[in-house]
Design a protein around this motif. Structure first.
Motif, short mmCIF file in Angstrom:
data_model
loop_
_atom_site.label_atom_id
_atom_site.label_comp_id
_atom_site.label_asym_id
_atom_site.label_seq_id
_atom_site.Cartn_x
_atom_site.Cartn_y
_atom_site.Cartn_z
N ASP A 196 0.82 -1.21 0.00
CA ASP A 196 0.00 0.00 0.00
C ASP A 196 0.85 1.26 0.00
OD1 ASP A 196 -2.21 -1.63 0.10
OD2 ASP A 196 -2.59 -1.35 2.23
N ALA A 197 1.91 1.27 0.81
CA ALA A 197 2.77 2.46 0.88
C ALA A 197 3.39 2.77 -0.48
CB ALA A 197 3.86 2.25 1.92
N SER A 198 3.74 1.73 -1.23
CA SER A 198 4.32 1.93 -2.56
C SER A 198 3.28 2.47 -3.53
CB SER A 198 4.91 0.63 -3.09
OG SER A 198 5.97 0.19 -2.26
N ASP A 199 2.04 1.94 -3.44
CA ASP A 199 0.96 2.45 -4.29
C ASP A 199 0.74 3.94 -4.05
OD1 ASP A 199 0.26 0.18 -5.73
OD2 ASP A 199 -1.21 -0.50 -4.26
N ILE A 200 0.74 4.34 -2.77
CA ILE A 200 0.51 5.74 -2.43
C ILE A 200 1.67 6.61 -2.91
CG2 ILE A 200 0.28 7.36 -0.51
CD1 ILE A 200 -1.19 5.06 0.99
N ALA A 201 2.90 6.14 -2.67
CA ALA A 201 4.08 6.91 -3.07
C ALA A 201 4.16 7.10 -4.58
CB ALA A 201 5.34 6.24 -2.56
N ALA A 202 3.73 6.08 -5.33
CA ALA A 202 3.80 6.14 -6.79
C ALA A 202 2.62 6.87 -7.41
CB ALA A 202 3.90 4.73 -7.37
N GLY A 203 1.64 7.24 -6.59
CA GLY A 203 0.46 7.91 -7.11
C GLY A 203 -0.56 6.98 -7.71
N ALA A 206 -4.70 7.06 -4.12
CA ALA A 206 -4.78 8.32 -3.37
C ALA A 206 -4.88 8.01 -1.87
CB ALA A 206 -6.00 9.12 -3.81
N ASP A 207 -4.39 8.95 -1.07
CA ASP A 207 -4.51 8.85 0.39
C ASP A 207 -4.77 10.26 0.92
OD1 ASP A 207 -4.43 8.04 3.04
OD2 ASP A 207 -2.24 8.10 3.15
N LEU A 208 -5.95 10.75 0.63
CA LEU A 208 -6.25 12.16 0.92
C LEU A 208 -6.28 12.46 2.41
CD1 LEU A 208 -9.01 12.83 -1.76
CD2 LEU A 208 -6.60 13.49 -1.82
#
Length: 275
Positions: A196-203, A206-208
């Motif tokens: 999940d952290a990689s998905d968020i970092a790569a865009g 979203a993690d608003l």
């Protein structure tokens, strides 16, 4: 003034959470070990041992994996060792070390005693090519497996793991004294094989609201707490549209209920959280 105060308090609270996670470690990343029972290794045959990895409370995937094995045997060149995951992916950890000959006297592989090895893809030396004459155990420390463990990364750990230990030549027996699989597990709430952290970092996700959980998996849009993001939550957000201090509907905490909050809500539409 009140709007500024609440916004600042919310920002400070988020910073505090981040600092606490850094100090005490986040549950989103952890290393777990699962160990097999000991077993006698029959001559010119093989034995299987299994261990069950139970379901986790969150959707987890394997980020890294290594295997520790302790074996007593008078001729490790006889031994084969394989690991099979719950999905049937199998890797060969050891396949008669020293075969073909790596310099040990004779044509039967590495002739030393015993194994105490961490099979690790990141190790500098290969187990198959190691046979330090006179050392006991003759295979020790971190060594690369015969085939990489990497195909198991990105997969779920849940289910039955199988360790196969075999003796490939008649004449000697041994004992599997201990063996454990160590896995670093990370959250993968959307089951795409990426942390999940990689998905968020790569865009990619979203993690608003900045909680470390991709918005498509979260429940920040479930304002009425009925375990679903639905029309009632949409109506609640629309009634709060515009400047809003400390509003639950202000998903991203910027003091305004607007388009980004609406987008976050719609990305979570339906049953709340990853299933």
């Amino acid at each position: 003034m009140m709007q500024y105060t609440f916004a600042k308090l919310r920002s400070c609270a988020r910073l505090l959470v981040v600092l606490l996670l850094m100090m005490h470690g986040s549950s989103a990343v952890r290393a777990d070990s699962y160990c097999f029972f000991a077993a006698a290794i029959p001559d010119n045959s093989e034995v299987l041992r299994t261990v069950i990895v139970p379901p986790t409370s969150n959707a987890m995937m394997i980020q890294s994996i290594r295997v520790h094995a302790v074996i007593t045997h008078p001729w490790v060149g006889d031994l084969v060792l394989r690991l099979r995951n719950p999905e049937g992916v199998e890797v060969s950890l050891l396949n008669r070390a020293g075969m073909p000959s790596v310099g040990y006297p004779g044509a039967w592989g590495c002739g030393g005693d015993n194994i105490d090895v961490w099979f690790d893809d990141a190790a500098s030396a290969a187990a198959e090519l190691s046979c330090p004459y006179g050392q006991v155990p003759i295979l020790a420390g971190a060594l690369r497996p015969f085939t990489p463990l990497s195909p198991m990364r990105g997969l779920s750990p849940t289910g039955v793991w199988t360790l196969i230990v075999g003796d490939g030549v008649a004449g000697d027996v041994g004992t599997l004294t201990a063996a454990c699989v160590e896995m670093v597990l990370v959250n993968d709430c959307n089951h795409n094989g990426v942390a999940d952290a990689s998905d968020i970092a790569a865009g990619v996700s979203a993690d608003l609201n900045g909680d470390g959980v991709p918005d498509e998996c979260g429940c920040s849009g479930d304002f009425d707490g009925n375990s679903a993001v639905d029309a009632a939550d949409l109506a609640s957000l629309l009634t709060r549209w515009g400047a809003c201090s400390a509003c639950e509907e202000d998903v991203n905490g910027d003091g305004i209920v607007g388009g980004s909050d609406l987008a976050a809500l719609l990305s979570q539409w339906g049953s709340c959280g990853a299933q």
